[in-house]
Design a protein around this motif. Structure first.
Motif, PDB file in Angstrom:
ATOM      1  N   GLY A 117       0.768  -1.240   0.258  1.00  0.00           N
ATOM      2  CA  GLY A 117      -0.180   0.043  -0.404  1.00  0.00           C
ATOM      3  C   GLY A 117       0.730   1.476   0.521  1.00  0.00           C
ATOM      4  O   GLY A 117       2.266   1.196   0.396  1.00  0.00           O
ATOM      5  N   CYS A 118       0.378   2.038  -0.285  1.00  0.00           N
ATOM      6  CA  CYS A 118       0.961   4.091  -0.433  1.00  0.00           C
ATOM      7  C   CYS A 118       0.380   4.957   0.866  1.00  0.00           C
ATOM      8  O   CYS A 118      -0.811   4.710   1.170  1.00  0.00           O
ATOM      9  N   ALA A 119       1.642   5.385   1.448  1.00  0.00           N
ATOM     10  CA  ALA A 119       1.369   6.330   2.256  1.00  0.00           C
ATOM     11  C   ALA A 119       1.507   7.044   1.863  1.00  0.00           C
ATOM     12  O   ALA A 119       2.226   7.963   1.338  1.00  0.00           O
ATOM     13  N   SER A 120       0.622   8.119   1.390  1.00  0.00           N
ATOM     14  CA  SER A 120       0.669   9.343   1.026  1.00  0.00           C
ATOM     15  C   SER A 120      -0.345  11.192   1.472  1.00  0.00           C
ATOM     16  O   SER A 120      -1.280  10.820   1.813  1.00  0.00           O
ATOM     17  N   VAL A 121      -0.217  11.822   0.794  1.00  0.00           N
ATOM     18  CA  VAL A 121      -0.456  13.273   1.250  1.00  0.00           C
ATOM     19  C   VAL A 121      -1.256  13.773   0.113  1.00  0.00           C
ATOM     20  O   VAL A 121      -0.531  14.388  -0.532  1.00  0.00           O
ATOM     21  N   HIS A 122      -2.084  14.328  -0.095  1.00  0.00           N
ATOM     22  CA  HIS A 122      -2.918  15.003  -0.911  1.00  0.00           C
ATOM     23  C   HIS A 122      -2.500  16.122  -0.751  1.00  0.00           C
ATOM     24  O   HIS A 122      -2.112  16.746  -0.262  1.00  0.00           O
ATOM     25  N   ARG A 123      -1.372  16.726  -2.821  1.00  0.00           N
ATOM     26  CA  ARG A 123      -0.839  17.875  -2.965  1.00  0.00           C
ATOM     27  C   ARG A 123      -1.684  18.529  -3.808  1.00  0.00           C
ATOM     28  O   ARG A 123      -1.738  18.356  -4.940  1.00  0.00           O
ATOM     29  N   GLU A 124      -2.313  19.851  -3.343  1.00  0.00           N
ATOM     30  CA  GLU A 124      -2.921  20.680  -4.902  1.00  0.00           C
ATOM     31  C   GLU A 124      -2.413  22.364  -4.477  1.00  0.00           C
ATOM     32  O   GLU A 124      -2.483  22.490  -2.556  1.00  0.00           O
ATOM     33  N   LYS A 125      -2.674  22.883  -4.896  1.00  0.00           N
ATOM     34  CA  LYS A 125      -2.352  24.510  -4.571  1.00  0.00           C
ATOM     35  C   LYS A 125      -3.966  24.971  -3.537  1.00  0.00           C
ATOM     36  O   LYS A 125      -4.731  24.518  -4.237  1.00  0.00           O
ATOM     37  N   PHE A 126      -3.453  25.309  -2.577  1.00  0.00           N
ATOM     38  CA  PHE A 126      -4.448  26.239  -1.393  1.00  0.00           C
ATOM     39  C   PHE A 126      -5.421  25.302  -1.269  1.00  0.00           C
ATOM     40  O   PHE A 126      -6.405  25.644  -1.017  1.00  0.00           O
ATOM     41  N   LYS A 127      -4.736  23.700  -1.202  1.00  0.00           N
ATOM     42  CA  LYS A 127      -5.329  22.600  -0.068  1.00  0.00           C
ATOM     43  C   LYS A 127      -4.408  22.072   0.395  1.00  0.00           C
ATOM     44  O   LYS A 127      -3.817  21.159   0.357  1.00  0.00           O
ATOM     45  N   PRO A 128      -3.702  22.841   1.224  1.00  0.00           N
ATOM     46  CA  PRO A 128      -2.738  22.141   2.482  1.00  0.00           C
ATOM     47  C   PRO A 128      -3.008  21.247   3.534  1.00  0.00           C
ATOM     48  O   PRO A 128      -2.730  20.413   3.457  1.00  0.00           O
ATOM     49  N   LEU A 129      -4.510  21.047   3.365  1.00  0.00           N
ATOM     50  CA  LEU A 129      -4.490  19.713   4.508  1.00  0.00           C
ATOM     51  C   LEU A 129      -5.740  19.017   3.384  1.00  0.00           C
ATOM     52  O   LEU A 129      -6.302  18.589   3.920  1.00  0.00           O
ATOM     53  N   GLY A 130      -5.131  18.224   2.706  1.00  0.00           N
ATOM     54  CA  GLY A 130      -5.598  17.718   0.916  1.00  0.00           C
ATOM     55  C   GLY A 130      -5.815  16.574   2.241  1.00  0.00           C
ATOM     56  O   GLY A 130      -7.215  15.428   1.295  1.00  0.00           O
ATOM     57  N   GLY A 131      -5.684  15.760   2.811  1.00  0.00           N
ATOM     58  CA  GLY A 131      -5.819  14.273   3.650  1.00  0.00           C
ATOM     59  C   GLY A 131      -5.199  13.243   2.600  1.00  0.00           C
ATOM     60  O   GLY A 131      -4.179  13.294   1.967  1.00  0.00           O
ATOM     61  N   PRO A 132      -5.119  11.820   3.584  1.00  0.00           N
ATOM     62  CA  PRO A 132      -4.894  10.922   3.139  1.00  0.00           C
ATOM     63  C   PRO A 132      -5.192  10.091   1.642  1.00  0.00           C
ATOM     64  O   PRO A 132      -6.661  10.958   1.613  1.00  0.00           O
ATOM     65  N   ASP A 133      -4.112  10.313   0.727  1.00  0.00           N
ATOM     66  CA  ASP A 133      -4.669   9.755  -0.696  1.00  0.00           C
ATOM     67  C   ASP A 133      -3.880   8.475  -0.850  1.00  0.00           C
ATOM     68  O   ASP A 133      -3.871   8.371  -2.066  1.00  0.00           O
ATOM     69  N   GLY A 134      -2.828   7.584  -0.916  1.00  0.00           N
ATOM     70  CA  GLY A 134      -2.547   6.680  -0.831  1.00  0.00           C
ATOM     71  C   GLY A 134      -3.053   5.453  -1.056  1.00  0.00           C
ATOM     72  O   GLY A 134      -4.278   5.478  -0.605  1.00  0.00           O
ATOM     73  N   GLY A 135      -2.978   5.062  -2.181  1.00  0.00           N
ATOM     74  CA  GLY A 135      -3.953   3.658  -2.529  1.00  0.00           C
ATOM     75  C   GLY A 135      -3.074   1.976  -2.261  1.00  0.00           C
ATOM     76  O   GLY A 135      -2.393   1.847  -1.785  1.00  0.00           O
ATOM     77  N   ASN A 136      -3.835   0.824  -2.638  1.00  0.00           N
ATOM     78  CA  ASN A 136      -4.083   0.035  -2.250  1.00  0.00           C
ATOM     79  C   ASN A 136      -2.908  -1.026  -3.075  1.00  0.00           C
ATOM     80  O   ASN A 136      -3.077  -0.607  -4.670  1.00  0.00           O
ATOM     81  N   GLY A 137      -2.328  -1.478  -2.738  1.00  0.00           N
ATOM     82  CA  GLY A 137      -1.810  -2.534  -3.707  1.00  0.00           C
ATOM     83  C   GLY A 137      -2.183  -3.545  -3.578  1.00  0.00           C
ATOM     84  O   GLY A 137      -3.601  -4.395  -3.622  1.00  0.00           O
ATOM     85  N   GLY A 138      -1.825  -3.524  -5.368  1.00  0.00           N
ATOM     86  CA  GLY A 138      -2.786  -5.246  -6.213  1.00  0.00           C
ATOM     87  C   GLY A 138      -2.646  -6.452  -5.470  1.00  0.00           C
ATOM     88  O   GLY A 138      -1.364  -6.734  -4.609  1.00  0.00           O
ATOM     89  N   ARG A 139      -3.312  -7.535  -5.685  1.00  0.00           N
ATOM     90  CA  ARG A 139      -3.133  -8.704  -5.403  1.00  0.00           C
ATOM     91  C   ARG A 139      -2.612  -9.350  -6.177  1.00  0.00           C
ATOM     92  O   ARG A 139      -1.718  -9.665  -7.524  1.00  0.00           O
ATOM     93  N   GLY A 140      -2.036 -10.713  -5.619  1.00  0.00           N
ATOM     94  CA  GLY A 140      -0.584 -11.341  -6.398  1.00  0.00           C
ATOM     95  C   GLY A 140      -1.223 -12.318  -7.256  1.00  0.00           C
ATOM     96  O   GLY A 140      -2.653 -12.433  -7.083  1.00  0.00           O
ATOM     97  N   GLY A 141      -0.676 -13.033  -8.051  1.00  0.00           N
ATOM     98  CA  GLY A 141      -0.734 -14.008  -8.573  1.00  0.00           C
ATOM     99  C   GLY A 141      -1.420 -15.057  -8.554  1.00  0.00           C
ATOM    100  O   GLY A 141      -0.313 -15.296  -7.645  1.00  0.00           O
ATOM    101  N   ASP A 142      -2.617 -15.914  -8.436  1.00  0.00           N
ATOM    102  CA  ASP A 142      -2.412 -17.349  -8.285  1.00  0.00           C
ATOM    103  C   ASP A 142      -2.423 -18.086  -9.197  1.00  0.00           C
ATOM    104  O   ASP A 142      -2.024 -17.602 -10.754  1.00  0.00           O
TER     105      ASP A 142
END
Length: 479
Positions: A20-45
């Protein structure tokens, strides 16, 4: 060059899950964008699928190591990683899957039957998925789980209705060649047939398959000749047909003793006592063989065998034999229970099932915690991140691990291991893991999301910290 393989050891490895990704949303004029890290993909069977067009395990004999693809890691802006691609391995109809200890894992019979030989790892959750009302800004993400890796054994047991058994050069391959369209290798020396031959026979409205088992000699059930390698191919048959050579040139052999020896080998192998038997006196086109067949036939009938005389060369007695086999096969098919529709079996957990166990390991002097959830959570934890470690502590505490450790007699400072002996996480346990976790990292707070303070406020905060430090010094300084 080897062209037929009916037993291989396969090393399979499913794909690992993406982190998984630990990321913070970055956008101009929005310093408190909040977490936006996506999930990792499932491994193949790694999936085994029956394909009736496949007749041998030769491909896996040459390439025994197979691995599915890994899942991709998540990314910022709530982008989930791509799932790993499943690895589909086609196997012949009648393949049995075993572990290295010989335990049967699956019996694959029927077109399209599948078995998951290796389960792909789960993808780790990103910090966006981990956020909640209490944890608004996680500064960590979960790791992807490793895919399942194990060694399995594939054994092919031919799916045939009729199995021909007998001494080498008794004429089994010749009979198959005239009863069906199969073209096996035929010669006048022993062990001509080195692989089971399979043919399709049509007798009236009944269509059935017929196979011969090569190399049965005295001691075959113990590994002599080729019999031990191929006796497994008669296990699924509906009827056994003894092919007796009435024209053998060996002075120490005769058809009746050949029958007794082969029956003893089948008995030693086991599991074939309930199959009906038919005896075929072969090669009666030779005058002396015809006389011998007429001599021993009454004795065989007294034993309860159905006896038929045949000649592949003269093509005599084949029609009667094929219809007799078709009748037995039809009766065996009718006696089989009808296949029921797929049933879902529900096995609810016991009321007192905590989902984990706590035992004391005297050899290692640790309390060992085993369970699907605790072990999975440990694999998903990034131990380089204090906040992630604290999150793990909270999860274990909510599951009841701390209470179970106290009931088991654990005390402060005792060693605790989560997982198996080969791959365990060991730590010194302190009661009240919740409090200890808070010291490792304050979950739900991320300094990257803090709004910048004005310069005057930062100056006042520093002066207040100096005043607090001076008061503490004065309180403890007696001079």
């Amino acid at each position: 060059m080897t062209t037929f393989v009916d037993r291989v050891e396969l090393h399979v490895a499913a794909g690992n899950g993406g982190h998984g990704c630990a990321s913070v949303h970055r956008e101009k004029f929005k310093p408190l964008g909040g977490p936006d890290g996506g999930n990792g993909g499932r491994g193949g069977d790694v999936i085994l699928v029956v394909d009736q067009a496949v007749t041998t395990l030769l491909e896996y004999h040459h390439s025994p190591h197979r691995k599915a693809t890994n899942g991709q890691p998540g990314a910022g802006d709530n982008r989930s990683g791509k799932d790993g691609q499943d690895l589909v391995l086609t196997v012949p109809d009648g393949t049995v899957v075993l572990d290295r200890d010989g335990n049967v894992l699956a019996d694959l019979v029927g077109q399209g039957t599948t078995f998951v030989a290796g389960q792909g790892g789960r993808g780790g959750l990103g910090n966006a998925a981990l956020s909640s009302a209490r944890r608004k800004a996680p500064g960590f993400a979960l790791l992807g789980e490793p895919g399942e890796a194990r060694d399995i054994v594939l054994e092919l047991k031919t799916v045939a209705d009729v199995a021909l058994v007998g001494y080498p050069s008794a004429g089994k391959s010749s009979l198959i060649s005239v009863l069906s369209a199969a073209k096996p290798k035929i010669a006048d020396y022993p062990f001509t047939t080195l692989v089971p031959n399979l043919g399709v026979v049509t007798a009236g409205s009944t269509v059935y398959t017929i196979a011969d088992v090569p190399g049965l000699i005295p001691g075959a059930s113990e590994g002599r000749g080729l019999g031990l390698e191929f006796l497994r191919h008669v296990e699924r048959c509906s009827v056994l047909v003894h092919i007796l050579d009435t024209a053998t040139l060996e002075s120490d052999r005769d058809p009746v003793s050949d029958l007794d020896i082969i029956e003893e080998e089948l008995k030693q192998y086991g599991g074939l006592e309930d199959r009906p038997r038919i005896v075929v006196l072969n090669k009666i086109d030779i005058p002396d063989a015809q006389d011998l067949a007429e001599m021993i036939r009454p004795d065989l009938e007294e034993r309860g065998y159905q006896v038929y005389e045949a000649s592949a060369v003269a093509r005599t007695g084949l029609k009667e034999l094929s219809f007799a086999l078709a009748d037995i096969v039809a009766k065996a098919r009718a006696a089989k229970p009808k296949e029921e529709s797929t049933r879902i079996v529900l096995r609810p957990k016991a009321v007192d099932d905590a989902g984990f166990t706590v035992t004391y390991d005297e050899a290692e002097d640790v309390y060992r915690v085993r369970g699907e959830k605790p072990e999975r959570w440990v694999r998903q934890t990034d131990f380089n991140n204090d906040e992630a470690v604290g999150y793990l502590a909270d999860r274990l505490n909510r599951l009841g691990v701390e209470d179970a450790l106290m009931k088991a007699g654990a005390r402060s400072g005792d060693g605790v291991a989560i997982g198996s002996e080969e791959n365990a996480v060991v730590f010194d346990w302190e009661p009240t893991m919740m409090a200890g976790a808070e010291m490792l990292g304050r979950r739900g707070e991320d300094h990257r999301l803090e709004a910048p303070r004005p310069a005057a406020q930062r100056r006042r905060d520093r002066e207040a910290e100096r005043d607090d430090a001076q008061r503490e010094f004065d309180d403890f300084n007696p001079f």
